[in-house]
Design an enzyme around this catalytic site. Structure first.
Site, PDB file in Angstrom:
ATOM      1  NE  ARG A  54      14.804 -45.450 111.374  1.00  0.00           N
ATOM      2  CZ  ARG A  54      15.405 -45.353 112.562  1.00  0.00           C
ATOM      3  NH1 ARG A  54      16.355 -44.478 112.753  1.00  0.00           N
ATOM      4  NH2 ARG A  54      15.057 -46.147 113.565  1.00  0.00           N
ATOM      5  CE  LYS A 164       2.290 -44.276 130.157  1.00  0.00           C
ATOM      6  NZ  LYS A 164       3.514 -44.863 130.567  1.00  0.00           N
ATOM      7  CG  ASP A 193      -1.880 -41.599 131.435  1.00  0.00           C
ATOM      8  OD1 ASP A 193      -1.921 -42.782 131.049  1.00  0.00           O
ATOM      9  OD2 ASP A 193      -1.677 -41.281 132.609  1.00  0.00           O
ATOM     10  CG  HIS A 194      -3.054 -46.245 128.003  1.00  0.00           C
ATOM     11  ND1 HIS A 194      -1.701 -46.135 128.234  1.00  0.00           N
ATOM     12  CD2 HIS A 194      -3.469 -47.307 128.713  1.00  0.00           C
ATOM     13  CE1 HIS A 194      -1.330 -47.102 129.051  1.00  0.00           C
ATOM     14  NE2 HIS A 194      -2.379 -47.829 129.361  1.00  0.00           N
ATOM     15  CE  LYS A 198      -6.444 -49.015 131.531  1.00  0.00           C
ATOM     16  NZ  LYS A 198      -6.655 -50.081 130.551  1.00  0.00           N
ATOM     17  CD  GLU A 232       3.077 -52.819 134.519  1.00  0.00           C
ATOM     18  OE1 GLU A 232       3.104 -53.137 133.330  1.00  0.00           O
ATOM     19  OE2 GLU A 232       3.885 -52.031 135.034  1.00  0.00           O
ATOM     20  CG  ASP A 251       6.269 -46.909 132.682  1.00  0.00           C
ATOM     21  OD1 ASP A 251       5.918 -46.293 131.667  1.00  0.00           O
ATOM     22  OD2 ASP A 251       6.105 -48.136 132.827  1.00  0.00           O
ATOM     23  CG  HIS A 256      -0.753 -44.869 134.461  1.00  0.00           C
ATOM     24  ND1 HIS A 256      -0.969 -44.143 133.319  1.00  0.00           N
ATOM     25  CD2 HIS A 256      -0.246 -46.049 134.049  1.00  0.00           C
ATOM     26  CE1 HIS A 256      -0.608 -44.865 132.276  1.00  0.00           C
ATOM     27  NE2 HIS A 256      -0.154 -46.010 132.695  1.00  0.00           N
ATOM     28  CE  LYS A 351       7.652 -52.489 133.847  1.00  0.00           C
ATOM     29  NZ  LYS A 351       6.484 -52.996 133.100  1.00  0.00           N
TER      30      LYS A 351
HETATM   31  N1  LIG Z   1       4.400 -49.787 123.108  1.00  0.00           N
HETATM   32  C1  LIG Z   1       3.506 -49.473 124.028  1.00  0.00           C
HETATM   33  O1  LIG Z   1       2.681 -50.279 124.488  1.00  0.00           O
HETATM   34  C2  LIG Z   1       3.446 -48.069 124.576  1.00  0.00           C
HETATM   35  C3  LIG Z   1       2.532 -47.786 125.609  1.00  0.00           C
HETATM   36  C4  LIG Z   1       2.438 -46.465 126.083  1.00  0.00           C
HETATM   37  C5  LIG Z   1       3.250 -45.495 125.535  1.00  0.00           C
HETATM   38  N2  LIG Z   1       4.154 -45.799 124.542  1.00  0.00           N
HETATM   39  C6  LIG Z   1       4.971 -44.721 123.983  1.00  0.00           C
HETATM   40  O2  LIG Z   1       4.733 -44.670 122.585  1.00  0.00           O
HETATM   41  C7  LIG Z   1       5.906 -44.298 121.892  1.00  0.00           C
HETATM   42  C8  LIG Z   1       6.226 -45.336 120.823  1.00  0.00           C
HETATM   43  O3  LIG Z   1       6.466 -46.577 121.446  1.00  0.00           O
HETATM   44  P1  LIG Z   1       6.737 -47.908 120.616  1.00  0.00           P
HETATM   45  O4  LIG Z   1       6.860 -48.983 121.625  1.00  0.00           O
HETATM   46  O5  LIG Z   1       5.741 -48.067 119.518  1.00  0.00           O
HETATM   47  O6  LIG Z   1       8.180 -47.589 119.963  1.00  0.00           O
HETATM   48  P2  LIG Z   1       9.002 -48.451 118.949  1.00  0.00           P
HETATM   49  O7  LIG Z   1       8.427 -49.834 118.822  1.00  0.00           O
HETATM   50  O8  LIG Z   1      10.442 -48.321 119.344  1.00  0.00           O
HETATM   51  O9  LIG Z   1       8.765 -47.711 117.548  1.00  0.00           O
HETATM   52  C9  LIG Z   1       9.448 -46.561 117.184  1.00  0.00           C
HETATM   53  C10 LIG Z   1       8.989 -46.128 115.796  1.00  0.00           C
HETATM   54  O10 LIG Z   1       9.673 -44.925 115.459  1.00  0.00           O
HETATM   55  C11 LIG Z   1      10.226 -45.061 114.158  1.00  0.00           C
HETATM   56  N3  LIG Z   1      11.475 -44.299 114.061  1.00  0.00           N
HETATM   57  C12 LIG Z   1      12.471 -44.227 114.969  1.00  0.00           C
HETATM   58  N4  LIG Z   1      13.411 -43.367 114.557  1.00  0.00           N
HETATM   59  C13 LIG Z   1      12.992 -42.886 113.357  1.00  0.00           C
HETATM   60  C14 LIG Z   1      13.511 -41.951 112.437  1.00  0.00           C
HETATM   61  N5  LIG Z   1      14.666 -41.315 112.657  1.00  0.00           N
HETATM   62  N6  LIG Z   1      12.809 -41.687 111.333  1.00  0.00           N
HETATM   63  C15 LIG Z   1      11.624 -42.312 111.083  1.00  0.00           C
HETATM   64  N7  LIG Z   1      11.079 -43.216 111.913  1.00  0.00           N
HETATM   65  C16 LIG Z   1      11.763 -43.497 113.030  1.00  0.00           C
HETATM   66  C17 LIG Z   1      10.491 -46.527 114.010  1.00  0.00           C
HETATM   67  O11 LIG Z   1      10.527 -46.769 112.627  1.00  0.00           O
HETATM   68  P3  LIG Z   1      11.464 -47.899 111.971  1.00  0.00           P
HETATM   69  O12 LIG Z   1      11.251 -49.120 112.801  1.00  0.00           O
HETATM   70  O13 LIG Z   1      10.926 -47.995 110.610  1.00  0.00           O
HETATM   71  O14 LIG Z   1      12.871 -47.406 112.073  1.00  0.00           O
HETATM   72  C18 LIG Z   1       9.262 -47.112 114.703  1.00  0.00           C
HETATM   73  O15 LIG Z   1       8.180 -47.071 113.805  1.00  0.00           O
HETATM   74  C19 LIG Z   1       6.992 -44.136 122.957  1.00  0.00           C
HETATM   75  O16 LIG Z   1       7.057 -42.777 123.338  1.00  0.00           O
HETATM   76  C20 LIG Z   1       6.462 -44.968 124.116  1.00  0.00           C
HETATM   77  O17 LIG Z   1       6.941 -44.489 125.346  1.00  0.00           O
HETATM   78  C21 LIG Z   1       4.253 -47.056 124.053  1.00  0.00           C
END
Ligand SMILES: NC(=O)c1ccc[n+]([C@@H]2O[C@H](COP(=O)([O-])OP(=O)(O)OC[C@H]3O[C@@H](n4cnc5c(N)ncnc54)[C@H](OP(=O)(O)O)[C@@H]3O)[C@@H](O)[C@H]2O)c1
Length: 505
Positions: A54, A164, A193-194, A198, A232, A251, A256, A351
């Site tokens: 966005r 996930k 599921d990363h 591994k 963790e 989670d 996992h 955690k």
């Molecule tokens: N982070 C990790 O290490 C991790 C690990 C395992 C799984 N996951 C999973 O991966 C997914 C993403 O996690 P994240 O931590 O990367 O999330 P995040 O940091 O909250 O990022 C969300 C993204 O979605 C975009 N977004 C949200 N609403 C939007 C909309 N209406 N239109 C367009 N773009 C929109 C945001 O864009 P803007 O910022 O530009 O608004 C941002 O790029 C989740 O399902 C999470 O459970 C994450």
């Protein structure tokens, strides 16, 4: 099939569209993984990454941000700016809202431009790195601009990787599966599921089925019990709002721990085909016996982790001060089948534990006490499989110390992946992105697998949502959970244990 080494040919030309490209996952994991693949020459000459989000930014802004992320998160940093610039030239930024149909029409045009066959969007890999609530809308919109159709045809393919957590319970997982299936066939859906990417998780499969010595004793006649620990040291790292809706059950346990359990317990598959492997994993999940009384949920209170004082869960930003979200789960699971009859599997995750470890410990039955009249109780044989860190395997056995002593002492044989192969295992996302580009779904979760895991956990999830339940026990941060978790295993005359792995040479 992904568990065994694949040939080193590169996948056909494709575009990777990352929804949520300004998010944490893209920056820390996805782009560094794509870069590592590029560097190892595992990507085709024609590939493009289109980041969809966005915020307002140009292609150049996105490229500069991702270059910084690569420098920060890739284990072996780039050798020079030129090499990095060559890579980032493949990156593009597409600004749009997930709800805006025009954004998807222009996405299609961009894909056509990036594709070597300019009159078609080419092969597309869509990665949903967004909050799960956005998944159905994105998929619906992709379908409207005709970007999901066709599955794997000789001409072009279209696949979707879904992050996930997959659903909040059995009902929402089923609903999400149904929503995805309105636009994609099952063989186009890659639920990630990363953990499964591994190397050590894949090696668990190889250890069991590429060696003759383990399989004959891998059953209730020789195995006393199995322990699986996923711990963790981290707390919430600013993700309080997310974790409040998730908790340790959703989670870690639902994905996992269920994957590790099913890989340890599965029957040998009839082939290495993705569906044959996943059929056997599903059979294990279907045979799990729910034991709601053998479960402990708890939450961390203030304490000390690695000599640093840390706050309690309820004091973390974004967390309700009266929160009843669990940060720790320990449970005992039985598998109702011939192989595992009477063998308990003890699972725990938390955690703010003292150390970060993922380990599977297979404890074998003790020998009869007829031959050796030793002073100490003999420690049973244990095969420890360390998933992270210091990935490796340890086998504990009895030996007689030299000299005239009559004692018998436990000793360990160690195997360590890094020393054995002279390299650290690649990041899980590298493996999984490449597999998805090849269309190999072995290391991804099938719809019935995700539903079977939820079905087993559903009574536990329902019980944890009951507002009349007793408040969660607390454990000090930096401990191994509440005393109730020790009681859970000690009632059976066993103890939680972890194997000390030697450092890499
Ligand atoms: N982070 C990790 O290490 C991790 C690990 C395992 C799984 N996951 C999973 O991966 C997914 C993403 O996690 P994240 O931590 O990367 O999330 P995040 O940091 O909250 O990022 C969300 C993204 O979605 C975009 N977004 C949200 N609403 C939007 C909309 N209406 N239109 C367009 N773009 C929109 C945001 O864009 P803007 O910022 O530009 O608004 C941002 O790029 C989740 O399902 C999470 O459970 C994450």
């Amino acid at each position: 099939m992904a568990i065994t080494p694949t040939s080193d040919k590169v996948p056909p030309p494709f575009s990777l569209v990352i929804f949520g490209a300004s998010g944490d996952l893209t920056r820390r994991k996805l782009i560094p993984a794509v870069y590592s693949l590029y560097r190892q020459q595992l990507l085709p000459q024609h590939f493009a990454v289109i980041g969809f989000a966005r915020r307002d930014k140009s292609d150049d802004d996105f490229r500069a941000e991702m270059a910084r992320a690569i420098r920060e998160f890739v284990p072996v940093p780039p050798t020079g700016d030129l090499e990095l610039a060559d890579f980032t030239a493949h990156l593009h930024y597409h600004r749009s809202n997930f709800q805006d149909p025009q954004g998807y029409r222009s996405l299609r045009q961009r894909l056509e431009k990036c594709s070597p066959a300019t009159d078609s969007p080419g092969n597309c890999l869509f990665y949903l790195a967004t909050q799960p609530a956005d998944f159905p809308e994105i998929v619906r919109q992709l379908s409207r601009v005709d970007l999901c159709q066709c599955g794997d045809t000789p001409k072009r393919w279209s696949r979707v990787i879904v992050e996930k957590p997959f659903g909040r319970d059995l009902f929402s997982a089923r609903e999400l599966n149904a929503q995805l299936r309105q636009s994609f066939e099952e063989n186009q859906i890659f639920r990630i599921d990363h953990f499964l990417g591994k190397e050590t998780v894949q090696n668990l499969f190889v250890l069991r089925f590429a060696n003759t010595i383990f399989e004959p004793i891998w059953n209730h006649r020789y195995i006393d019990h199995v322990q699986i620990t996923v711990s963790e040291t981290l707390g919430l790292e600013g993700r309080g709002a997310f974790y409040e809706q998730t908790g340790a059950l959703r989670d870690i346990v639902q994905n996992h721990l269920m994957h590790l359990l099913s890989l340890v317990a599965m029957e040998p598959p009839v082939s290495l085909d993705a569906d044959a492997v996943r059929d056997e994993k599903v059979s294990v999940l279907k045979a799990l016996r729910p034991t709601p009384l053998c479960m402990v949920r708890a939450q961390y209170a203030a304490g000390t982790v690695r000599d640093q004082p840390v706050c309690g869960y309820r004091e973390e930003p974004g967390v309700d001060p009266r929160s009843q979200t669990e940060t720790f789960v320990a449970l005992k699971v039985m598998i109702d089948n011939w192989r595992w009859s009477g063998v308990p599997f003890y699972l725990r995750t938390g955690k703010r534990m003292p150390v970060r470890i993922t380990e599977i410990d297979i404890y074998f039955k003790a020998v009869p006490r007829v031959l050796f009249n030793v002073r100490n109780t003999m420690v049973p044989n244990c095969l420890a499989i360390r998933i992270q860190p210091r990935e490796g395997i340890a086998l504990q056995f009895q030996a007689k110390p030299p000299g005239h002593v009559k004692d018998i002492q436990p000793c360990r044989l160690f195997f360590n992946y890094t020393d054995a192969f002279g390299m650290t295992p690649p990041d899980a996302y590298e493996r999984l992105l490449l597999d998805a580009a090849f269309g190999d779904a072995t290391l991804f979760t099938r719809s019935d697998e995700v539903e079977a895991a939820w079905k087993f956990l559903q009574p536990i999830v329902a019980e944890s949502a009951d507002s009349n339940r007793a408040p969660l026990p607390l454990y000090p941060a930096g401990s191994w959970g509440p005393p109730q978790a020790d009681d859970l295993i000690e009632t059976d005359g066993r103890k939680w244990q972890l194997t000390k792995m030697p450092p890499h040479k």
